[in-house]
Design a protein around this motif. Structure first.
Motif, PDB file in Angstrom:
ATOM      1  N   THR A   1       7.287 -12.690   3.872  1.00 52.52           N
ATOM      2  CA  THR A   1       8.161 -12.097   4.894  1.00 52.52           C
ATOM      3  C   THR A   1       8.650 -13.166   5.867  1.00 52.52           C
ATOM      4  O   THR A   1       9.815 -13.166   6.284  1.00 52.52           O
ATOM      5  CB  THR A   1       7.422 -10.961   5.638  1.00 52.52           C
TER       6      THR A   1
ATOM      7  N   ASP B   1      12.739  -6.864   1.416  1.00 53.54           N
ATOM      8  CA  ASP B   1      11.276  -6.955   1.466  1.00 53.54           C
ATOM      9  C   ASP B   1      10.707  -5.710   0.790  1.00 53.54           C
ATOM     10  O   ASP B   1      10.764  -4.625   1.354  1.00 53.54           O
ATOM     11  CB  ASP B   1      10.816  -7.046   2.927  1.00 53.54           C
TER      12      ASP B   1
ATOM     13  N   GLN C   1      10.842  -4.092   5.251  1.00 49.18           N
ATOM     14  CA  GLN C   1       9.740  -3.368   4.635  1.00 49.18           C
ATOM     15  C   GLN C   1       9.550  -1.993   5.298  1.00 49.18           C
ATOM     16  O   GLN C   1       9.238  -1.019   4.634  1.00 49.18           O
ATOM     17  CB  GLN C   1       8.467  -4.214   4.804  1.00 49.18           C
TER      18      GLN C   1
HETATM   19 MG   LIG Z   1       5.312  -9.210   3.951  1.00 49.96          MG
END
Ligand SMILES: [Mg+2]
Ligand SMILES: Nc1ncnc2c1ncn2[C@@H]1O[C@H](COP(=O)(O)OP(=O)(O)O)[C@@H](O)[C@H]1O
Length: 233
Positions: A49, A170, A94
């Motif tokens: 990330t 993500d 995410q």
């Molecule tokens: Mg991550």
């Protein structure tokens, strides 16, 4: 030879965590070509990330250089950087990061409206792409009225709507069943296959590895291996 979309050279990112320092990116070198879909894999906490956040200009590195389509975002004035990001980058977070008070159509219109597109045109375009991700009947809903998998598709639609040159995702299929995951990957791949575009996807989902051109493996803040993917689509 395809041209380079993203060039990372010796990227370093260190976080302060209490009295400790965490080296999240430990001199990462990585090149992503135009027309390429690169998947980024590796254990939790290895820096995936952080790397895509630096690539997308959301986070500043502590050292090293990251160029997007020949431009060094870290060297830009913040206004220019914001404009560049708004025009050329789509990011699927995410946690989706949808705006809770806006309908799906309004959420997906945001990247176009930021770029100065007229509201009526932006909403029409948003509705087209929501239909393409299978949410044509839910466009007037608020995000909270949807399942996690449906919210994830809205986030993907929002990242694609302004036809950005770089799309960064993500874990974009983590909340999707197999069939929906495949549909979304085909849509993402159609976008990335356009010659001057590139797509970077962080994933644990082995079912989608076959969509990648290359797979870069990270561990402990480093890119330890980059290999060509085995196509199965
Ligand atoms: Mg991550
Ligand atoms: N804002 C932050 N503050 C402190 N440490 C962080 C922060 N963001 C990430 N880290 C740490 O950096 C490392 C890499 O994190 P991350 O890039 O989120 O990994 P991944 O996405 O591969 O799971 C981890 O050790 C994580 O705890």
């Amino acid at each position: 030879m395809p041209e380079v979309a993203v060039s990372c050279q010796q990227l370093l990112k260190v976080f302060d965590a209490g009295d400790q320092q965490v080296i999240a990116l430990d001199h990462v070198d990585l090149e992503i070509l135009q027309g390429e879909l690169l998947m980024l894999v590796g254990p939790s906490g290895c820096g995936k990330t952080t790397l895509i956040s630096v690539i997308a200009g959301i986070l500043d590195q502590d050292a090293g250089v990251c160029e997007l389509f020949g431009q060094n975002l870290a060297a830009m004035r913040s206004k220019d950087k914001l404009r560049f990001r708004a025009q050329h980058i789509g990011f699927v977070f995410q946690a989706f990061n949808l705006l809770p008070a806006l309908t799906l159509t309004e959420n997906v219109s945001v990247p176009l409206i930021i770029n100065g597109v007229k509201r009526s045109i932006a909403e029409r375009k948003a509705q087209e792409i929501l239909a393409a991700v299978g949410l044509g009947k839910r466009m007037g809903n608020l995000p909270a009225q949807l399942s996690g998998g449906q919210q994830q598709r809205v986030a993907i639609a929002r990242a694609l709507v302004h036809s950005p040159k770089l799309i960064v995702c993500d874990e974009p299929t983590s909340a999707l069943d197999h069939e929906t995951g495949q549909t979304v990957m085909h849509l993402l791949k159609d976008v990335a296959m356009q010659q001057d575009r590139a797509l970077v996807i962080v994933t644990h989902d082995a079912r989608i590895f076959g969509f990648a051109d290359r797979i870069a493996e990270m561990d402990d803040g480093r890119v330890i291996n980059v290999r060509a993917a085995t196509p199965n689509v």
